[in-house]
Write an enzyme that holds these catalytic residues in place. Structure first.
Site, PDB file in Angstrom:
ATOM      1  N   LYS A 299       0.787  -1.331  -0.089  1.00 37.29           N
ATOM      2  CA  LYS A 299       0.034  -0.036  -0.075  1.00 37.29           C
ATOM      3  C   LYS A 299       0.968   1.283  -0.198  1.00 37.29           C
ATOM      4  O   LYS A 299       0.389   2.325  -0.509  1.00 37.29           O
ATOM      5  CB  LYS A 299      -1.011   0.012   1.159  1.00 37.29           C
ATOM      6  CG  LYS A 299      -2.084  -1.075   0.995  1.00 37.29           C
ATOM      7  CD  LYS A 299      -2.985  -0.733   2.216  1.00 37.29           C
ATOM      8  CE  LYS A 299      -4.085  -1.648   2.124  1.00 37.29           C
ATOM      9  NZ  LYS A 299      -5.162  -1.541   3.109  1.00 37.29           N
ATOM     10  N   GLY A 363      -0.363   2.486  12.230  1.00 34.34           N
ATOM     11  CA  GLY A 363      -0.079   1.932  11.063  1.00 34.34           C
ATOM     12  C   GLY A 363      -0.911   2.631   9.899  1.00 34.34           C
ATOM     13  O   GLY A 363      -1.635   3.652  10.348  1.00 34.34           O
ATOM     14  N   ALA A 365      -3.637   1.714   8.690  1.00 34.53           N
ATOM     15  CA  ALA A 365      -5.138   1.410   9.037  1.00 34.53           C
ATOM     16  C   ALA A 365      -5.237   2.462  10.070  1.00 34.53           C
ATOM     17  O   ALA A 365      -6.557   3.196  10.181  1.00 34.53           O
ATOM     18  CB  ALA A 365      -5.598   0.106   9.419  1.00 34.53           C
TER      19      ALA A 365
HETATM   20  P1  ATR Z   1      -1.773  -1.627   8.607  1.00 37.45           P
HETATM   21  O1  ATR Z   1      -1.483  -0.979   7.524  1.00 37.45           O
HETATM   22  O2  ATR Z   1      -2.853  -2.868   8.659  1.00 37.45           O
HETATM   23  O3  ATR Z   1      -2.244  -0.845  10.020  1.00 37.45           O
HETATM   24  P2  ATR Z   1       0.841  -1.744   9.805  1.00 37.45           P
HETATM   25  O4  ATR Z   1       1.120  -0.192   9.113  1.00 37.45           O
HETATM   26  O5  ATR Z   1       1.785  -2.818   9.703  1.00 37.45           O
HETATM   27  O6  ATR Z   1      -0.291  -2.287   9.282  1.00 37.45           O
HETATM   28  O7  ATR Z   1       0.649  -1.574  11.252  1.00 37.45           O
HETATM   29  C1  ATR Z   1       0.720  -2.350  12.357  1.00 37.45           C
HETATM   30  C2  ATR Z   1       0.127  -1.716  13.641  1.00 37.45           C
HETATM   31  O8  ATR Z   1      -0.053  -2.852  14.594  1.00 37.45           O
HETATM   32  C3  ATR Z   1       1.233  -0.826  14.281  1.00 37.45           C
HETATM   33  O9  ATR Z   1       0.619   0.192  14.983  1.00 37.45           O
HETATM   34  C4  ATR Z   1       1.988  -2.170  15.219  1.00 37.45           C
HETATM   35  O10 ATR Z   1       2.570  -1.212  16.362  1.00 37.45           O
HETATM   36  P3  ATR Z   1       4.001  -0.711  16.048  1.00 37.45           P
HETATM   37  O11 ATR Z   1       3.881   0.549  15.385  1.00 37.45           O
HETATM   38  O12 ATR Z   1       4.586  -0.789  17.598  1.00 37.45           O
HETATM   39  O13 ATR Z   1       4.985  -1.795  15.466  1.00 37.45           O
HETATM   40  C5  ATR Z   1       0.750  -2.542  15.670  1.00 37.45           C
HETATM   41  N1  ATR Z   1       1.269  -4.002  16.109  1.00 37.45           N
HETATM   42  C6  ATR Z   1       1.376  -5.067  15.209  1.00 37.45           C
HETATM   43  N2  ATR Z   1       1.818  -6.290  16.038  1.00 37.45           N
HETATM   44  C7  ATR Z   1       1.559  -5.837  17.401  1.00 37.45           C
HETATM   45  C8  ATR Z   1       2.022  -6.369  18.742  1.00 37.45           C
HETATM   46  N3  ATR Z   1       2.591  -7.485  18.921  1.00 37.45           N
HETATM   47  N4  ATR Z   1       1.951  -5.709  19.755  1.00 37.45           N
HETATM   48  C9  ATR Z   1       1.552  -4.371  19.626  1.00 37.45           C
HETATM   49  N5  ATR Z   1       1.148  -3.697  18.481  1.00 37.45           N
HETATM   50  C10 ATR Z   1       1.379  -4.420  17.560  1.00 37.45           C
END
Ligand code: ATR
Length: 507
Positions: A299, A363, A365
């Site tokens: 994206k 992120g 979303a």
């Molecule tokens: P998307 O485009 O679907 O929003 P992304 O940009 O990869 O995906 O964002 C993922 C989100 O999930 C982020 O807020 C991430 O937190 P970080 O910014 O700290 O990485 C969060 N996230 C994913 N796995 C996580 C976990 N195990 N614990 C806490 N936050 C998590």
């Protein structure tokens, strides 16, 4: 050229099993390929009557291991099996095999002559299980020894770029019946677009055969007909798709293709897996794909391939919809409108004025959520594991931010009219009570708000829709909260995409 035929590959170990599979899919197939190499040894001796029992045209195939099959017993024994299956040809051609598949290097003239004499068409096949075959025209010309054979070349695409090259090569092949199949997950579009690749038929496998469906890139016959409208695809069909990697099961083809069907449009929407987003643009330009959806992880990386972007793409920094207009690729973001429509229906209002909203995650979303909350005049606090990312979004919109941990309980209690969950936590996790009715305690790995006790007044929107209810939604609902999953966002973003692609409203 007639529309390509749908062939079901039969890989049962018994004839009975194969006949049952034919009954299951009879309405959706034109012919079957009996893979004798999959039958148990005893069953292999009894295939002569198979065409009559099957009641539809059959291909006789005994594939060797080196060509991706199971047959290891040697050429003499294979020749005998072919001879038994083709012997005693009946005057009623429906009782004979309609086709026999001989590999390119299988040269037993007496068998070929016998087949042709009784109207059994010879498919001359060549397989490359490791990489793409690009000299299709030259190779196929050589394979047509008598001029009556249907040459078949099945090769492996190791990337979407390989598929683009095979498509280009397919345009050079002469005007005679031939079969082109491209194996592997990157080759899947060739199965759906058999018409565009000029193939005489497309091979399919039964549902549930994950090896065939995922590794070989087959689709099952019912999905091919009912989701992809295969029989309606022709050279004039407008092409749309979805890209991502690994692009596991997605509901988008179902939604878009249903729309084309209901509006009587000659169009198809299909998955285009790609590790690298440049390959998608190359494929789309070459094959004539006019628009596509973009999902994880492309994206953001798609932005550098676009000539124009919409205001939402600029704002959110992510693009999920790409369309070609006047030879330029233009990027839109329908996740924003999708989420907005979903929230409006969920909340029963278009405005969030005087509401305090928690956005969980920071992120792509979450950026879409922040943009929408601002549009709807709400106030928000962004909670994220990595605080700097939350701060960046919050600063842009004049929102608050906080670390996503137990210390956030108080501030979360202040921003809890609506909670929008955007992280991947809870995806794929189901929770249930144990045999004594006790629910598991909330765990950080499956519930991002494990530290927070719901009052029952919060409204929770989780962008995840698989599982239908994340552990967070289950817990909130049990506490009396109103909850909804992200399927409504998926549908609404797809409807917006549909109208960008086609110029017509979905509903
Ligand atoms: P998307 O485009 O679907 O929003 P992304 O940009 O990869 O995906 O964002 C993922 C989100 O999930 C982020 O807020 C991430 O937190 P970080 O910014 O700290 O990485 C969060 N996230 C994913 N796995 C996580 C976990 N195990 N614990 C806490 N936050 C998590």
């Amino acid at each position: 050229m007639l529309s390509p035929k749908i062939c079901l590959c039969l890989t049962g170990t018994t004839i009975e099993e194969d006949l049952k599979m034919i009954e299951k899919y009879r309405n959706w197939i034109d012919l079957v390929e009996l893979r004798v190499d999959y039958l148990s040894k005893d069953e292999r001796l009894a295939v002569r009557n198979f065409p009559q029992a099957a009641g539809l045209p059959c291909i006789l195939t005994i594939r060797r291991r080196i060509d991706g099959g199971n047959f290891v017993e040697g050429e003499a024994s294979r020749t005998t099996l072919f001879a038994r299956a083709l012997a005693f040809a009946d005057q009623d051609s429906r009782k004979n095999f309609a086709y026999v598949d001989f590999e390119d290097d299988f040269n037993v003239p007496s068998l070929q002559d016998a087949a042709l004499a009784f109207g059994t068409k010879v498919i001359r096949s060549y397989h490359d299980m490791n990489g793409p075959v690009l000299n299709l025209a030259e190779r196929m010309q050589k394979m047509r020894i008598t001029g009556y054979e249907i040459p078949k070349i099945a090769s492996m695409a190791n990337s979407l770029s390989d598929l683009t090259k095979i498509y280009k090569a397919s345009k050079e092949v002469g005007d005679f019946d031939h079969i082109i199949t491209v194996m592997g997950p990157f080759g899947q579009p060739s199965r759906i677009l058999a018409s565009q690749f000029g193939s005489y038929l497309t091979y399919t496998s039964p549902e549930g055969d994950d090896n065939k469906l995922k590794v070989i890139g087959h689709t099952d016959p019912k999905t091919l007909n009912e989701v992809y409208n295969f029989k309606l695809i022709d050279k004039n069909t407008r092409l749309y798709g979805i890209t991502g990697f690994p692009l596991s099961i997605t509901d988008s083809p179902k939604i878009h293709n249903k729309g084309y069907r209901e509006h009587g449009m000659n169009a198809v929407y299909f998955p285009m897996r790609a590790e690298n987003v440049d390959e998608v643009i190359e494929f789309a330009d070459t094959v004539g794909v006019q628009g596509f959806s973009v999902t994880v992880p492309h994206k953001e990386s798609i932005l550098s391939d676009l000539q124009q972007i919409s205001a939402e793409v600029g704002e959110v920094g992510a693009c999920n919809t790409v369309v070609k207009r006047s030879n330029e690729w233009i990027g839109f973001n329908t996740d924003t409108i999708g989420l907005q429509k979903a929230l409006e229906n969920f909340l029963g209002t278009k405005r969030l004025a005087h509401k305090r909203v928690a956005i969980i995650g920071a992120g792509g979303a979450a950026r879409a959520a922040a943009y929408i909350v601002k549009q709807m005049h709400g106030k928000a606090c962004i909670f994220n594991r990595t605080v700097s990312k939350a701060k960046k979004i919050a600063d842009h919109y004049g929102f608050k931010y906080a670390a996503l941990d137990a210390d956030a309980t108080d501030i979360l209690s202040n921003y809890n009219d609506l909670i929008i969950q955007t992280t991947s936590i809870g995806m794929g996790a189901n929770v249930r009570p144990d045999s004594e009715g006790r629910w598991p305690l909330p765990a950080p790995e499956t519930d991002p708000l494990y530290f927070y006790n719901f009052s029952g007044n919060e409204m929770i929107y989780d962008v995840i829709y698989k599982p239908e209810k994340t552990p967070l939604l289950v817990r909130a609902e049990r506490a009396g909260c109103k909850v909804e999953n992200g399927y409504s966002m998926l549908l609404n973003q797809a409807y917006a995409q549909f109208s960008i692609f086609t110029g017509v409203e979905y509903e």
